[in-house]
Each structure stands twice: as C-alpha cells, then as structure tokens.
Design a protein around this motif. Structure first.
Motif, PDB file in Angstrom:
ATOM      1  N   THR A  61     -16.043 -24.059  15.277  1.00 32.56           N
ATOM      2  CA  THR A  61     -16.323 -24.130  13.847  1.00 32.56           C
ATOM      3  C   THR A  61     -15.356 -25.076  13.139  1.00 32.56           C
ATOM      4  O   THR A  61     -15.238 -25.062  11.939  1.00 32.56           O
ATOM      5  N   PHE A  82     -11.413 -17.209  23.232  1.00 31.70           N
ATOM      6  CA  PHE A  82     -12.649 -16.672  22.674  1.00 31.70           C
ATOM      7  C   PHE A  82     -13.816 -17.613  22.915  1.00 31.70           C
ATOM      8  O   PHE A  82     -13.634 -18.788  23.243  1.00 31.70           O
ATOM      9  N   ASP A 112     -17.152 -13.829  18.440  1.00 33.74           N
ATOM     10  CA  ASP A 112     -17.705 -13.417  17.148  1.00 33.74           C
ATOM     11  C   ASP A 112     -18.949 -12.561  17.393  1.00 33.74           C
ATOM     12  O   ASP A 112     -20.063 -13.062  17.404  1.00 33.74           O
ATOM     13  N   PHE A 156     -14.341 -10.513  16.402  1.00 37.62           N
ATOM     14  CA  PHE A 156     -13.868 -10.936  15.082  1.00 37.62           C
ATOM     15  C   PHE A 156     -14.790 -10.358  14.013  1.00 37.62           C
ATOM     16  O   PHE A 156     -15.499 -11.085  13.301  1.00 37.62           O
ATOM     17  N   ARG A 170     -21.511 -17.636   3.066  1.00 35.71           N
ATOM     18  CA  ARG A 170     -21.033 -16.521   3.892  1.00 35.71           C
ATOM     19  C   ARG A 170     -21.227 -15.165   3.232  1.00 35.71           C
ATOM     20  O   ARG A 170     -20.825 -14.149   3.802  1.00 35.71           O
ATOM     21  N   LYS A 209     -11.777  -9.148   8.667  1.00 33.01           N
ATOM     22  CA  LYS A 209     -11.548 -10.503   8.167  1.00 33.01           C
ATOM     23  C   LYS A 209     -12.312 -10.690   6.870  1.00 33.01           C
ATOM     24  O   LYS A 209     -13.185  -9.880   6.561  1.00 33.01           O
ATOM     25  N   HIS A 210     -12.016 -11.700   6.122  1.00 36.57           N
ATOM     26  CA  HIS A 210     -10.944 -12.692   6.276  1.00 36.57           C
ATOM     27  C   HIS A 210      -9.947 -12.349   5.193  1.00 36.57           C
ATOM     28  O   HIS A 210     -10.299 -12.449   4.013  1.00 36.57           O
ATOM     29  N   MET A 253      -7.689 -10.769  10.558  1.00 39.77           N
ATOM     30  CA  MET A 253      -7.719 -12.239  10.548  1.00 39.77           C
ATOM     31  C   MET A 253      -7.391 -12.736   9.141  1.00 39.77           C
ATOM     32  O   MET A 253      -7.958 -12.253   8.162  1.00 39.77           O
ATOM     33  N   PHE A 256      -9.045 -18.695   5.231  1.00 42.54           N
ATOM     34  CA  PHE A 256      -8.786 -20.134   5.054  1.00 42.54           C
ATOM     35  C   PHE A 256      -8.200 -20.469   3.680  1.00 42.54           C
ATOM     36  O   PHE A 256      -7.455 -21.421   3.532  1.00 42.54           O
ATOM     37  N   ASP A 288      -7.336 -17.734  11.116  1.00 46.29           N
ATOM     38  CA  ASP A 288      -8.706 -18.196  11.313  1.00 46.29           C
ATOM     39  C   ASP A 288      -8.629 -19.540  12.057  1.00 46.29           C
ATOM     40  O   ASP A 288      -7.545 -20.069  12.313  1.00 46.29           O
ATOM     41  N   TRP A 426     -24.523 -16.566  12.565  1.00 42.92           N
ATOM     42  CA  TRP A 426     -23.498 -15.869  13.353  1.00 42.92           C
ATOM     43  C   TRP A 426     -24.097 -14.903  14.360  1.00 42.92           C
ATOM     44  O   TRP A 426     -23.757 -13.712  14.377  1.00 42.92           O
ATOM     45  N   GLU A 514     -21.370 -19.964   7.651  1.00 40.81           N
ATOM     46  CA  GLU A 514     -20.195 -20.779   7.346  1.00 40.81           C
ATOM     47  C   GLU A 514     -20.589 -22.203   6.975  1.00 40.81           C
ATOM     48  O   GLU A 514     -21.487 -22.796   7.581  1.00 40.81           O
TER      49      GLU A 514
HETATM   50  C1  BGC Z   1     -14.675 -18.348  11.011  1.00 48.57           C
HETATM   51  C2  BGC Z   1     -14.343 -16.981  11.524  1.00 48.57           C
HETATM   52  C3  BGC Z   1     -14.594 -16.894  12.999  1.00 48.57           C
HETATM   53  C4  BGC Z   1     -13.822 -17.996  13.701  1.00 48.57           C
HETATM   54  C5  BGC Z   1     -13.958 -17.970  15.203  1.00 48.57           C
HETATM   55  C6  BGC Z   1     -14.079 -19.451  11.847  1.00 48.57           C
HETATM   56  O1  BGC Z   1     -14.564 -20.689  11.483  1.00 48.57           O
HETATM   57  O2  BGC Z   1     -14.241 -18.469   9.674  1.00 48.57           O
HETATM   58  O3  BGC Z   1     -15.083 -16.019  10.831  1.00 48.57           O
HETATM   59  O4  BGC Z   1     -14.236 -15.634  13.485  1.00 48.57           O
HETATM   60  O5  BGC Z   1     -14.263 -19.244  13.219  1.00 48.57           O
HETATM   61  O6  BGC Z   1     -15.198 -18.375  15.618  1.00 48.57           O
END
Ligand code: BGC
Length: 762
Positions: A61, A82, A112, A156, A170, A209-210, A253, A256, A288, A426, A514
């Motif tokens: 991401t 991950f 995720d 996550f 989101r 999160k977040h 977590m 940003f 993050d 997601w 996202e």
């Molecule tokens: C997202 C998170 C996610 C992480 C790992 C980030 O861009 O904001 O929510 O867990 O990537 O994939």
C-alpha cells in the motif's frame, strides 16, 4: 479422611502445582524470565532486528517494498512478515528463522484480515449496520479460524476509526460515526479474533487501528492533517480504541496522520501518555505502512531523526520502512536514544510471539490439514450469507418488496453480474472467482417459477479514467466497450418485458478503501440515465445499491419506489441479497453513518450540539444556524432502516423520574410487530444532558437491543441507566457526570424516537 488424603497426595500435589503455574501471575513471571534470558543473549542489532516488520506478498500500500528478506531473516534482522500465507510458504520462511538465524527466534506472521479471510463477510461499515454483536464477533471468530489455518497469527484489525466524512474512502473499513456503537463493535471483534487463549492454534492476535483519529482527515482526503480539541477526541473519537484495549487487544497500529502537530507514529502524548499511562495498554505498537519514514515528508527531519523520535514516543515495530533497522544503532551510539528504549520495544515484540505460543512451537499455525478443511467451508459460507442479509439497510419501500416468486424479473445494471465486485475493499485473501454475483444468486434463490433476464444497461461511470484509478493490486475492472445507447436500449427492451426491475447500481468496490477519497457522492450520470430509462417503462424499479460509504441519493430517493442498500456484502452477498429481495430474510440493518443530502452538509452526524442560534423547524430562517440552499436534516438519519413489517412503539416508561447518586433508572418501551412478517428490530436508546457546564450533544446513542418479533407479538424492551452512561469528559478532561435534568429517547432511529425527562441529583 486422613488416610484417603494421604493416599491421594501423589495425585493432588502435582495437580495443584500445575494449576498454580497456570495462574496469570506465574505465567507472566515465567514469560518475563524466558524473555529476559533470551534478551541477555541478544546483540543490539538483533534486538533492533525484532522491531523490523517486512512485507512479503503483493499487497503493498505504499511505494516501498521489502527486499532481501531471506538474507535478513538469517541475519536476525526481521521480527515479522505480513501478506504471506499458506502453511507451506510460512513453514519455509519460519524454518529460515528457527534453523538458520543465530538465536532461532520465530517470526510473527501478519495479514490484513479485515472482514473475513477467504469466506468474506460484509465490509466493516456493513457489519456495523447489522448492530448485531454476536454475529460480528462470530465473523471475527471465523476469520481467525481460517487465517490461522492458513498459517497466520496476527491480523491488522479491528479498524475502529470514527468517521463522519463519507468523502473519506476508508469510512467503509470502520464502524461509522458513533463512539458507542463503535466501542461495542471494537470489543466484539477483539473477542472474536483473540478468543480466550491466544496460544490456541485457531486464535489470532488482533491489532486495533489506526491510533489515532485517522477518520477525521481534513476534507475527507486520505492521510490529510487532523486537528481537533481534546474534549472531542476523548468523548467522540477515542472510545472505540479504548474499548478494544479494555477488551484485551494485543497490539495497536499508529496512524498516518498528525495529531496536534505531531504525526501519530512519533506522538509521545498518544503512544505513551494516553495509550500506556492513562489506558494501561501493555502490548506492542506497530507503525502503519512506512508511516515512520513518512514523517520526513511531514517535515520532522531525516530518517534517523524520525526513527529515533518514534521509538522514544513509544512505537515498537516499524512496518516496511526499515528506519529502525538502519538508523537506531547509530542513534544509540550518539546518545539520541537509550538501550532501555530499544529493550522496551524488543521485549514487547517478543512477548507477543511468546503469547502466541511461537517459542513453544514455531509451526503451530502450519497445519495443511486444517487449511484443507476449515477455509471457505460450507458452514462458514452459510454464516456469512446469513450475516450479510442482516447487514442490508432497506432505505425505501413503497410496497414493491419483497418480490413475488413468479413472473419475470429484469435484472439490470453494471453491478448485477460482477462477482469480482461483491467482496468489497480490503479483502486481500479473498478468491473473487469463488464469490457469487447477484445474477447467479438470484437465479438460484428464485427457484423455478421465476424468469430472470439480465442486461448491463450502462457502465459504472462514463469516466473511464476514474474507473481505471480504482483498480488496485492489478485487478482492472472490465468496461463494456459497447456504445452507451446500445447498452441502454438492450436494458429497456428487457425491462419492458418484465414485471419488475431490479437495478444493481452504485460504487465499484475500490471506489472506497484506502486512497479512495471522493468529492462527488452522487450516482454517476451513466447510472442516473439508466434509472430514468427504466422508470420510463412504467415498471416498478428496485434499486440494489452497492456502496462503501453514505452516498448522496436525494434524486433516486424521490424517484424510485424501493431502495435496498447492500454495501459490499462479501463472498456470499449474491445469495444474501436474493434472500432479502424474496423476503426469505426480512431486512433489519440500520445505518451506522448518516446519509447526507449533499456533500456540502459534510461532516454530518446525529450527535451534534445546539448552537446559540438553533433552527426551529425545517424552514430557512435568517440569522439562524442553517443553509440557504439545503435543509439541515440528512437524507437518512443515523440508525435508520426499514423492515418488511411494521414496528409500533409505546411511549417511554421510566421507573422513576427523580434519582439520586448510585440509583438505577429503567427506561422501557413496548414494541409491537403490527405487520405480516416476522422481523428483527434494533431498538435504540439516546440520552441528552439538558443543562451542563459544557455544551453537550442534543442526542447521544447510549444503548441498543436487537430483537426478533413474530407478527402480532409485543415485547417489552428495558434499558438500565446508571450515572456511568451520563459521564463525559469536560474541557479540563475530567470524566464525570453532572447532576441535573436529562432527556431519554427510545426509538427506531436517531430521528424517530419518543422522549421522557428525568432528574438525577448527587
Ligand atoms: C493501511 C493499514 C494496513 C497496512 C498493511 C496500510 O496502508 O493503512 O490499514 O494494515 O497498510 O497492509
């Protein structure tokens, strides 16, 4: 007696010792000893290596991806990975760590897993619309079962960011606008993932999160600045994070965005003062995706400076960016950070692994037989289908739904035969080829007496550039190359021959998620044209609305006789939507986020405060708090959702109207199902503090109960109110209630609720 006990002693004594050893205090001591022993053998670089979380799969991401991972594992420079799955692959990587690295420390494997693993449940905003904590917990339980069967041990999730801005893509990943509902969901998800024993082979370490306030990004633009008062943070945005922590979530977590001028990943007030000191969180905090490095762009210095700042702030694990790995040793030598700070972070990472049982058996989650049997099982899919059906929100129905199982249905729309669009954003581990489209689901659920015709009618939007931007992870959306008029004519022809039209419209899955913020929340013109053409046939049109956010559908609400909002319902959504369309399941979802009339009303939510110049009624008034061009009211309020049956509410009954101190108030209503169908209703409780030292919301959700009523049945619904529910953070951040007068509202949504007043003194 005595001889018997003496005889039993050899059995009883070891059993008692074993029990004692399992006591949390001994278990904790045993873990501490083990980790202290292990850390005594570790070099500084090995300790820093544990703080390094790398990405192994394709679900990236950010612009940075991890490289040289195998070599780094052997050198003890990786703590976690991950986005890699399958017992075989994970076993192979784990072998590198526990056979070829010096200290043989196992790796933690994350992913995720947001709304299901392979069996996909509705997007979180949809799950929230079910208001059903048991089902939500069960969805997380099933996700944990499947993910751990595929080798994983860390997710996550839950994402609990409150958002009142549907421009923000989101909003689809969270529970909507309300802290009370959001808190209940946060706790349910944590219970579902983590279960009672984290070391069991089918429970998953959760990550709330977040942290924090990510859902309040300015103008709904992703990653944007956040600036808000602390009373708002504590009263309205923090509660779901805190609820997850109180439920025992193992990891957090950081977000940003910045908070009060400091990016969350380097914000000591957030990560240490609030999270650890005030809330007592004892687990590890992960950044993050490259959020430590991104503090360079936030303007806080170079990689070395921002990495040191983050560690000192209380961040323990660095996701993907490797700022910790590459700079912390130098910062230590220069005295910018301390060994104690590295030790703190390292210990917390090792504790997470210990609690998962990875030191006992690093291959605990690598069981190929489980992967075969437990993933995407018929049982899980059945539960996902039933849950999805209960997440849909009936927004309008003028007698068109449920559909009869006879005659001809014209299924029209760009999202009708789009199984790849059903799972929603997601769902990185979904196999979209196994999802069921609405067309396939409808045919199967309809049975033999119904004829179903299908035409696409239009593309999702005429803006092909917009459409192309929504294809993340290399899954392009297939546009229909035919001329728009050809598509339209085909649909109209089909519609003319049908008894009823079902129009599958709305958003592509990746219109939300996202980096998918939007400023125009109307249906695209191609779809509006299609609706008009379908309506012109004179046949009843039911809109099945796919969406990951509240949309502005004032025109459609005016024109169409029925609208069923189905979010993105997951792998079984095609069946679930059909179950609801035919009335096999009576819709019972309620909106977890307000639907605005237009984008200009945003942010819009039910728990707003009075101004000094409140508008009375709904007509424009000069010098009152309102707009020249649109009403203050939303299109559909928070908590709103219809049913195929009708629920009648009695007036609110209070056990007392004057209370003191620790007394309890019972507020109740009698709810009657006065329609023809059995149905579930979410009865909602709201409170208002009429006079206080601080301005207070006009209504705040403080309770809800979902109940099933047979036709003609009446049930009494009781809510117990204590002063706990009256507490709030004042502008000195004191958390307490204030004596005085209150209003309680109980009803079917945040707008339509009956009221009664009471007085509570100290
Ligand atoms: C997202 C998170 C996610 C992480 C790992 C980030 O861009 O904001 O929510 O867990 O990537 O994939």
């Amino acid at each position: 007696m005595r001889p018997a006990i003496t005889a039993l002693r050899p059995v009883l004594f070891p059993a008692m010792v074993l029990l004692l050893l399992q006591h949390p205090v001994f278990a904790q001591q045993k873990m501490n000893q083990f980790i202290t022993g292990l850390m005594a053998k570790m070099t500084v670089q090995e300790k820093i290596g544990q703080l390094n979380l790398v990405v192994g799969g394709e679900a990236t991401t950010g612009s940075v991806v991890s490289t040289g991972v195998e070599e780094k594992i052997k050198q003890g420079k990786v703590g976690g990975i991950f986005s890699v799955s399958s017992p075989q692959r994970i076993r192979r990587i784990q072998e590198l760590a526990v056979q070829q690295s010096r200290l043989k420390i196992p790796i933690i494997f994350g992913m995720d897993v947001i709304h299901g693993y392979r069996t996909i449940f509705p997007i979180p905003l949809g799950l929230a619309a079910s208001w059903d904590m048991q089902r939500i917990e069960e969805s997380a339980r099933i996700a944990a079962q499947e993910a751990t069967a595929d080798g994983l041990n860390w997710t996550f999730s839950p994402m609990v960011d409150i958002s009142r801005d549907p421009r923000w893509g989101r909003i689809s990943e969270g529970s909507g606008e309300d802290p009370f509902l959001g808190s209940a969901i946060a706790a349910a998800m944590v219970r579902g993932y983590q279960g009672k024993d984290l070391s069991a082979d089918n429970t998953l370490l959760a990550c709330v999160k977040h942290f924090a306030l990510y859902g309040a990004a300015e103008a709904g633009r992703d990653y944007h600045s956040v600036d808000m008062s602390r009373i708002r943070m504590f009263n309205e945005y923090f509660p779901p994070y805190k609820a997850a922590i109180d439920a025992g979530v193992g990891t957090v977590m950081s977000s940003f965005n910045d908070v009060e001028g400091i990016p969350a990943s380097g914000n000591k007030w957030l990560l240490t003062d609030v999270l650890r000191k005030q809330w007592g969180f004892k687990g590890m905090v992960v950044s993050d995706y490259t959020s430590v490095n991104e503090m360079i762009d936030h303007g806080l210095g170079d990689l070395k400076a921002v990495s040191a700042l983050s560690l000192k702030a209380g961040l323990d694990m660095d996701m993907v960016g490797e700022g910790f790995l590459t700079t912390l040793e130098a910062s230590l030598k220069e005295g910018k950070i301390t060994l104690a700070e590295i030790d703190r972070a390292c210990r917390l990472v090792l504790e997470a692994k210990y609690k998962l049982g990875l030191f006992e058996d690093p291959f605990r989650y690598c069981n190929e037989a489980r992967a075969q049997q437990e993933i995407f099982s018929a049982k899980h899919r059945g539960i996902a289908r039933a849950t999805a059906a209960r997440s849909f929100v009936l927004l309008k129905n003028q007698g068109v739904l449920p559909l009869a199982r006879k005659g001809k249905i014209a299924l029209v729309g760009p999202l009708a035969d789009a199984k790849e669009n059903m799972v929603g954003t997601w769902s990185v581990s979904a196999d979209v080829s196994k999802a069921t489209s609405l067309l396939a689901g409808l045919k199967e659920v309809a049975g033999t007496g119904v004829e179903i015709g299908y035409a696409k009618g239009a593309n999702v939007t005429e803006d092909s550039a917009l459409e192309a931007r929504t294809s993340v992870f290399g899954k392009p959306w297939q546009r229909d190359a035919r001329h728009p008029d050809t598509l339209l004519a085909e649909a109209v022809k089909l519609a003319q021959s049908a008894d009823v039209i079902v129009a599958a419209l709305g958003e592509l899955a990746e219109f939300t998620g996202e980096s998918s913020s939007r400023t125009d929340l109307n249906l695209p013109n191609s779809q509006k044209k299609l609706i008009d053409a379908l309506l012109a046939t004179g046949k009843p049109v039911v809109m099945v609305l796919f969406t990951g956010r509240p949309l502005t559908i004032v025109e459609e609400d005016k024109k169409l006789p029925a609208i069923l909002n189905v979010w993105f319902g997951g792998s079984e959504a095609g069946y679930a939507i059909s179950d609801v369309l035919f009335g096999d399941v009576n819709p019972s979802g309620k909106l977890p986020a307000t639907f605005p009339r237009n984008v200009g009303q945003i942010p819009i939510y039910h728990s707003y405060k009075s101004t000094g110049r409140p508008l009375v009624g709904d007509e424009f008034q000069k010098f009152r708090s309102n707009y020249l061009d649109v009403s203050n009211t939303p299109l559909y309020p928070f908590g709103y959702g219809l049913s195929y049956t009708r629920f009648d509410y009695s007036p609110v009954k209070l056990s007392k109207t004057r209370l003191k101190g620790a007394e309890k108030l019972v507020a109740s209503v009698r709810v009657t199902n006065s329609g023809k169908y059995a149905g579930e209703e979410v009865v909602q409780l709201y409170l208002r503090d009429l006079v206080a030292t601080n301005t207070r919301p006009l209504k705040e959700l403080k309770g809800f109960q979902k109940l099933l009523l047979q036709p003609g049945e009446t049930k009494e619904v009781r809510f117990e109110i204590t002063t706990e529910l009256l507490k709030f953070y004042d502008n000195k951040l004191r958390y307490d209630w204030e004596p005085g007068e209150f209003t309680v509202f109980i009803g079917t949504n945040s707008r339509d609720a009956a009221a009664a007043n009471f007085t509570w003194l100290r």
